[in-house]
Write a protein that holds these residues in place. Sequence first.
Motif, PDB file in Angstrom:
ATOM      1  N   PHE A 128       0.825  -1.210   0.000  1.00 10.99           N
ATOM      2  CA  PHE A 128       0.000   0.000   0.000  1.00 10.99           C
ATOM      3  C   PHE A 128       0.857   1.255   0.000  1.00 10.99           C
ATOM      4  N   THR A 129       1.825   1.330   0.911  1.00 13.06           N
ATOM      5  CA  THR A 129       2.630   2.549   0.997  1.00 13.06           C
ATOM      6  C   THR A 129       3.423   2.781  -0.289  1.00 13.06           C
ATOM      7  N   ASP A 130       3.930   1.701  -0.889  1.00  9.96           N
ATOM      8  CA  ASP A 130       4.639   1.843  -2.168  1.00  9.96           C
ATOM      9  C   ASP A 130       3.718   2.422  -3.240  1.00  9.96           C
ATOM     10  N   ALA A 131       2.493   1.893  -3.337  1.00  8.48           N
ATOM     11  CA  ALA A 131       1.537   2.363  -4.342  1.00  8.48           C
ATOM     12  C   ALA A 131       1.125   3.815  -4.074  1.00  8.48           C
ATOM     13  N   PHE A 132       0.927   4.154  -2.809  1.00  3.15           N
ATOM     14  CA  PHE A 132       0.521   5.515  -2.446  1.00  3.15           C
ATOM     15  C   PHE A 132       1.615   6.513  -2.802  1.00  3.15           C
ATOM     16  N   ILE A 133       2.843   6.223  -2.389  1.00  2.31           N
ATOM     17  CA  ILE A 133       3.956   7.128  -2.679  1.00  2.31           C
ATOM     18  C   ILE A 133       4.178   7.232  -4.191  1.00  2.31           C
ATOM     19  N   GLU A 134       4.071   6.119  -4.893  1.00  2.00           N
ATOM     20  CA  GLU A 134       4.223   6.144  -6.353  1.00  2.00           C
ATOM     21  C   GLU A 134       3.178   7.065  -6.983  1.00  2.00           C
ATOM     22  N   TRP A 135       1.937   6.987  -6.517  1.00  2.00           N
ATOM     23  CA  TRP A 135       0.871   7.838  -7.042  1.00  2.00           C
ATOM     24  C   TRP A 135       1.151   9.311  -6.748  1.00  2.00           C
ATOM     25  N   VAL A 136       1.530   9.602  -5.506  1.00  2.00           N
ATOM     26  CA  VAL A 136       1.826  10.990  -5.133  1.00  2.00           C
ATOM     27  C   VAL A 136       2.952  11.542  -6.011  1.00  2.00           C
ATOM     28  N   GLU A 137       4.043  10.782  -6.136  1.00  2.00           N
ATOM     29  CA  GLU A 137       5.189  11.242  -6.911  1.00  2.00           C
ATOM     30  C   GLU A 137       4.885  11.340  -8.405  1.00  2.00           C
ATOM     31  N   SER A 138       3.938  10.515  -8.906  1.00  2.00           N
ATOM     32  CA  SER A 138       3.567  10.586 -10.323  1.00  2.00           C
ATOM     33  C   SER A 138       2.912  11.922 -10.666  1.00  2.00           C
ATOM     34  N   LYS A 139       2.395  12.582  -9.647  1.00  2.00           N
ATOM     35  CA  LYS A 139       1.779  13.898  -9.828  1.00  2.00           C
ATOM     36  C   LYS A 139       2.797  15.029  -9.671  1.00  2.00           C
ATOM     37  N   GLY A 140       4.048  14.679  -9.316  1.00  2.00           N
ATOM     38  CA  GLY A 140       5.065  15.694  -9.052  1.00  2.00           C
ATOM     39  C   GLY A 140       4.946  16.276  -7.653  1.00  2.00           C
ATOM     40  N   TRP A 141       4.231  15.576  -6.787  1.00  6.21           N
ATOM     41  CA  TRP A 141       4.022  16.024  -5.418  1.00  6.21           C
ATOM     42  C   TRP A 141       4.978  15.285  -4.491  1.00  6.21           C
ATOM     43  N   PHE A 142       4.980  15.673  -3.229  1.00  6.00           N
ATOM     44  CA  PHE A 142       5.800  15.024  -2.213  1.00  6.00           C
ATOM     45  C   PHE A 142       4.943  14.707  -1.005  1.00  6.00           C
TER      46      PHE A 142
END
Length: 64
Positions: A22-36
């Motif tokens: 879950f955390t990997d998928a969440f962080i990947e999604w956030v970073e795919s938007k250029g967010w942190f």
Amino acid sequence: MRKEIEINGCIEIPPEMTMDAFTDAFIEWVESKGWFFGGGFREIADGYYILPDGSKGNSVSDKY
């Protein structure tokens, strides 16, 4: 100027999904938007926080 949003809530995931997945998928999604993302995650099962060793900790309804 930066804009930040604080998140306080729960996300329900399938029981077979691990916390790491879950955390990997969440962080990947956030970073795919250029967010942190800065913050933490706590696993909950059956109304209890799950400790790092996999055992049940305090109830989510317990006061600090």
